[in-house]
Design a protein around this motif. Structure first.
Motif, PDB file in Angstrom:
ATOM      1  N   LEU A  75       0.804  -1.218   0.000  1.00  0.00           N
ATOM      2  CA  LEU A  75       0.000   0.000   0.000  1.00  0.00           C
ATOM      3  C   LEU A  75       0.839   1.271   0.000  1.00  0.00           C
ATOM      4  O   LEU A  75       0.281   2.369   0.047  1.00  0.00           O
ATOM      5  N   ALA A  76       2.158   1.147  -0.044  1.00  0.00           N
ATOM      6  CA  ALA A  76       3.023   2.335  -0.033  1.00  0.00           C
ATOM      7  C   ALA A  76       2.662   3.260  -1.186  1.00  0.00           C
ATOM      8  O   ALA A  76       2.589   2.837  -2.353  1.00  0.00           O
ATOM      9  N   GLY A  77       2.395   4.526  -0.862  1.00  0.00           N
ATOM     10  CA  GLY A  77       2.047   5.510  -1.875  1.00  0.00           C
ATOM     11  C   GLY A  77       0.597   5.470  -2.309  1.00  0.00           C
ATOM     12  O   GLY A  77       0.188   6.265  -3.161  1.00  0.00           O
ATOM     13  N   LYS A  78      -0.210   4.581  -1.717  1.00  0.00           N
ATOM     14  CA  LYS A  78      -1.613   4.431  -2.134  1.00  0.00           C
ATOM     15  C   LYS A  78      -2.591   4.851  -1.045  1.00  0.00           C
ATOM     16  O   LYS A  78      -3.794   4.629  -1.177  1.00  0.00           O
ATOM     17  N   THR A  79      -2.080   5.466   0.023  1.00  0.00           N
ATOM     18  CA  THR A  79      -2.933   5.826   1.156  1.00  0.00           C
ATOM     19  C   THR A  79      -2.747   7.301   1.514  1.00  0.00           C
ATOM     20  O   THR A  79      -2.201   7.633   2.573  1.00  0.00           O
ATOM     21  N   PRO A  80      -3.181   8.212   0.661  1.00  0.00           N
ATOM     22  CA  PRO A  80      -2.930   9.643   0.895  1.00  0.00           C
ATOM     23  C   PRO A  80      -3.703  10.225   2.081  1.00  0.00           C
ATOM     24  O   PRO A  80      -3.448  11.368   2.477  1.00  0.00           O
ATOM     25  N   TRP A  81      -4.605   9.455   2.669  1.00  0.00           N
ATOM     26  CA  TRP A  81      -5.428   9.967   3.765  1.00  0.00           C
ATOM     27  C   TRP A  81      -4.782   9.829   5.138  1.00  0.00           C
ATOM     28  O   TRP A  81      -5.387  10.168   6.153  1.00  0.00           O
ATOM     29  N   THR A  82      -3.567   9.309   5.237  1.00  0.00           N
ATOM     30  CA  THR A  82      -2.984   9.005   6.547  1.00  0.00           C
ATOM     31  C   THR A  82      -2.722  10.253   7.395  1.00  0.00           C
ATOM     32  O   THR A  82      -2.436  10.129   8.590  1.00  0.00           O
ATOM     33  N   HIS A 317     -12.571   5.054   3.417  1.00  0.00           N
ATOM     34  CA  HIS A 317     -13.860   5.343   4.054  1.00  0.00           C
ATOM     35  C   HIS A 317     -13.778   5.163   5.568  1.00  0.00           C
ATOM     36  O   HIS A 317     -14.269   6.003   6.331  1.00  0.00           O
ATOM     37  N   LEU A 318     -13.146   4.088   6.002  1.00  0.00           N
ATOM     38  CA  LEU A 318     -13.041   3.809   7.436  1.00  0.00           C
ATOM     39  C   LEU A 318     -12.149   4.817   8.164  1.00  0.00           C
ATOM     40  O   LEU A 318     -12.191   4.902   9.390  1.00  0.00           O
ATOM     41  N   ALA A 319     -11.355   5.572   7.406  1.00  0.00           N
ATOM     42  CA  ALA A 319     -10.504   6.601   7.998  1.00  0.00           C
ATOM     43  C   ALA A 319     -11.152   7.983   7.954  1.00  0.00           C
ATOM     44  O   ALA A 319     -10.549   8.954   8.407  1.00  0.00           O
ATOM     45  N   GLN A 320     -12.378   8.084   7.427  1.00  0.00           N
ATOM     46  CA  GLN A 320     -13.107   9.342   7.477  1.00  0.00           C
ATOM     47  C   GLN A 320     -13.474   9.635   8.926  1.00  0.00           C
ATOM     48  O   GLN A 320     -13.871   8.731   9.673  1.00  0.00           O
ATOM     49  N   SER A 321     -13.374  10.861   9.338  1.00  0.00           N
ATOM     50  CA  SER A 321     -13.574  11.212  10.742  1.00  0.00           C
ATOM     51  C   SER A 321     -14.929  10.768  11.271  1.00  0.00           C
ATOM     52  O   SER A 321     -15.021  10.172  12.353  1.00  0.00           O
ATOM     53  N   ASP A 322     -16.005  11.041  10.515  1.00  0.00           N
ATOM     54  CA  ASP A 322     -17.333  10.680  11.002  1.00  0.00           C
ATOM     55  C   ASP A 322     -17.526   9.171  11.046  1.00  0.00           C
ATOM     56  O   ASP A 322     -18.151   8.638  11.971  1.00  0.00           O
ATOM     57  N   VAL A 323     -16.971   8.460  10.072  1.00  0.00           N
ATOM     58  CA  VAL A 323     -17.097   7.002  10.026  1.00  0.00           C
ATOM     59  C   VAL A 323     -16.284   6.379  11.165  1.00  0.00           C
ATOM     60  O   VAL A 323     -16.752   5.472  11.865  1.00  0.00           O
ATOM     61  N   ALA A 324     -15.057   6.875  11.367  1.00  0.00           N
ATOM     62  CA  ALA A 324     -14.208   6.348  12.437  1.00  0.00           C
ATOM     63  C   ALA A 324     -14.824   6.607  13.810  1.00  0.00           C
ATOM     64  O   ALA A 324     -14.744   5.757  14.712  1.00  0.00           O
ATOM     65  N   THR A 325     -15.452   7.757  13.968  1.00  0.00           N
ATOM     66  CA  THR A 325     -16.107   8.084  15.236  1.00  0.00           C
ATOM     67  C   THR A 325     -17.247   7.117  15.520  1.00  0.00           C
ATOM     68  O   THR A 325     -17.377   6.589  16.629  1.00  0.00           O
ATOM     69  N   GLN A 326     -18.085   6.873  14.510  1.00  0.00           N
ATOM     70  CA  GLN A 326     -19.210   5.962  14.692  1.00  0.00           C
ATOM     71  C   GLN A 326     -18.727   4.538  14.937  1.00  0.00           C
ATOM     72  O   GLN A 326     -19.267   3.824  15.793  1.00  0.00           O
ATOM     73  N   PHE A 327     -17.695   4.117  14.195  1.00  0.00           N
ATOM     74  CA  PHE A 327     -17.120   2.786  14.406  1.00  0.00           C
ATOM     75  C   PHE A 327     -16.629   2.638  15.846  1.00  0.00           C
ATOM     76  O   PHE A 327     -16.870   1.616  16.499  1.00  0.00           O
ATOM     77  N   ALA A 328     -15.940   3.656  16.345  1.00  0.00           N
ATOM     78  CA  ALA A 328     -15.401   3.597  17.709  1.00  0.00           C
ATOM     79  C   ALA A 328     -16.516   3.437  18.734  1.00  0.00           C
ATOM     80  O   ALA A 328     -16.411   2.627  19.672  1.00  0.00           O
ATOM     81  N   LYS A 329     -17.599   4.190  18.574  1.00  0.00           N
ATOM     82  CA  LYS A 329     -18.706   4.104  19.525  1.00  0.00           C
ATOM     83  C   LYS A 329     -19.413   2.758  19.436  1.00  0.00           C
ATOM     84  O   LYS A 329     -19.833   2.197  20.449  1.00  0.00           O
TER      85      LYS A 329
END
Length: 415
Positions: A75-82, A317-329
């Motif tokens: 995934l090197a270079g394929k994850t610009p959302w980090t 998608h799973l690294a989107q702030s709103d999605v990650a927040t809901q996943f955590a809860k």
């Protein structure tokens, strides 16, 4: 997608619903448990070329093993959302110089990985050194605030035990002896002595190690917990200790951020939990002690996936702030995404308090840093010697210090 975490399934399925609305791509989530069964299923799927598109993996572990076997996409270079992740975990899942050198050792399961390859991105993060307490019992004992110092912590243990002599104790899974040493004693020792002093405990220098005044002072502080252990905790597994807390047989439980979901699975109401990090002793070298987080599980893409573009979009998608927040809860697990200055507002008081305990730099105890240990160090052997002091009460502080010193000196001598 395959996962080995049953507690993540419902949360992932909810995230998959929003992902389909956004992209039109469906995600089927399947849990394979326990871990051994998951590994066996992946190995079998690799032989029959029936791998899923995405796997949840142990970060810096299974991801590198599977990557070395050619099963995962680099995934090197394929994850610009980090840049959405906390800086301390943003690069997790990447082959650093340390992991590359380990792969060159004889018999390494990761033989074949290359420097700077990336085989996963974080899904959950966490750390050890989290104390769980029964909120109702704290309140009944007159405790209204989490303890800020080690001395306050011992005082809280004493207050609850006096109020509840039969079930007011502390549980921990001493059947895995490193739990007491690494989850409770070591964070306290780091706060008491600071980074250099803490590392000195594991050296072969008599003025710094477990036989030194520093070593004895740490052992004396740790030994203060002895009267408050739940009866029989020395024979409990980690799961047993957590279940004892969930069932009310103990009033405190020592674990990590990952413990919360298991407690909920076993009937503990999260609203009746107070969490706080293991505190530093009063007057210690690191009064503002924090805990360094690290990635626990990550997301990997199969090298044979016929839908790599969709799979990478799912990771994004799973690294989107709103999605990650809901996943955590939903999963009661800590996300890698930066939650800002008030994580409690987004995730609630329990998860928020755990994230609030995170830190970095010299003020943070980092359980992932083992560079101070001698070659061939066996944590279980050292921790079993510490158990002679507490909870077993078979050794006093000087005897325990001498025993730890002898074992660690042997490692430094290559014996």
């Amino acid at each position: 997608m395959w996962t080995f975490k049953q507690s993540h399934v419902a949360a992932l399925q909810k995230a998959a619903e929003s992902f389909k609305q956004k992209t039109g791509i469906s995600v089927k989530v399947e849990a394979i448990t326990p871990d051994d069964a998951f590994i066996a299923r992946v190995q079998a799927a690799a032989q029959t070329r029936t791998m899923p598109d995405v796997l949840e993996v142990h970060t810096n572990g299974d991801d590198f093993t599977f990557g070395a076997a050619g099963l995962l996409e680099d995934l090197a270079g394929k994850t610009p959302w980090t840049d959405r992740y906390l800086p301390s975990v943003a690069g997790e899942g990447t082959v650093t110089d340390v992991y590359y050198k380990q792969s060159l050792e004889k018999g390494a399961k990761t033989a074949g990985i290359k420097l700077n390859q990336r085989f996963s991105v974080p899904l959950t993060i966490g750390t050890f050194g989290i104390v769980y307490a029964n909120k109702e019992r704290l309140t009944a004992a007159g405790v209204t605030q989490p303890p800020k110092t080690w001395e306050d912590f011992i005082g809280v243990l004493d207050a609850v035990r006096k109020a509840r002599p039969n079930d007011g104790g502390v549980s921990i899974g001493f059947q895995s002896p490193t739990t007491g040493m690494e989850w409770l004693m070591q964070p306290m020792a780091y706060g008491k002595l600071g980074k250099a002093g803490f590392k000195g405990l594991f050296s072969n220098q008599r003025d710094q190690n477990w036989s030194s005044p520093n070593g004895r002072s740490v052992l004396e502080a740790y030994n203060q917990v002895t009267p408050y252990w739940m009866p029989g905790t020395q024979s409990l597994t980690i799961d047993d200790a957590d279940i004892a807390f969930a069932q009310g047989k103990s009033s405190f439980d020592i674990g990590g951020t990952f413990t919360l979901a298991f407690l909920a699975q076993n009937g503990m109401n999260a609203d009746n939990i107070v969490t706080f990090p293991v505190p530093a002793p009063r007057g210690g070298a690191v009064p503002d002690l924090s805990l360094a987080p690290f990635a626990l599980t990550g997301l990997s893409v199969s090298a044979t996936s016929g839908n790599k573009d969709g799979a990478i979009k799912w990771l994004d998608h799973l690294a989107q702030s709103d999605v990650a927040t809901q996943f955590a809860k939903d999963a009661l697990d800590v996300p890698p995404v930066n939650m800002g200055g008030d994580p409690g507002a987004a995730l609630g008081p329990v998860l928020g308090a755990m994230i609030g305990s995170f830190g970095s730099g010299d003020s943070a105890y980092n359980p992932g840093d083992t560079t101070y240990r001698p070659p061939s160090y066996d944590a279980a052997v050292v921790a079993r010697a510490l158990m002679e002091l507490t909870p077993l009460k078979k050794a006093d502080v000087p005897t325990a210090g001498a025993s730890l010193t002898k074992i660690i000196d042997g490692y430094w001598a290559g014996k």
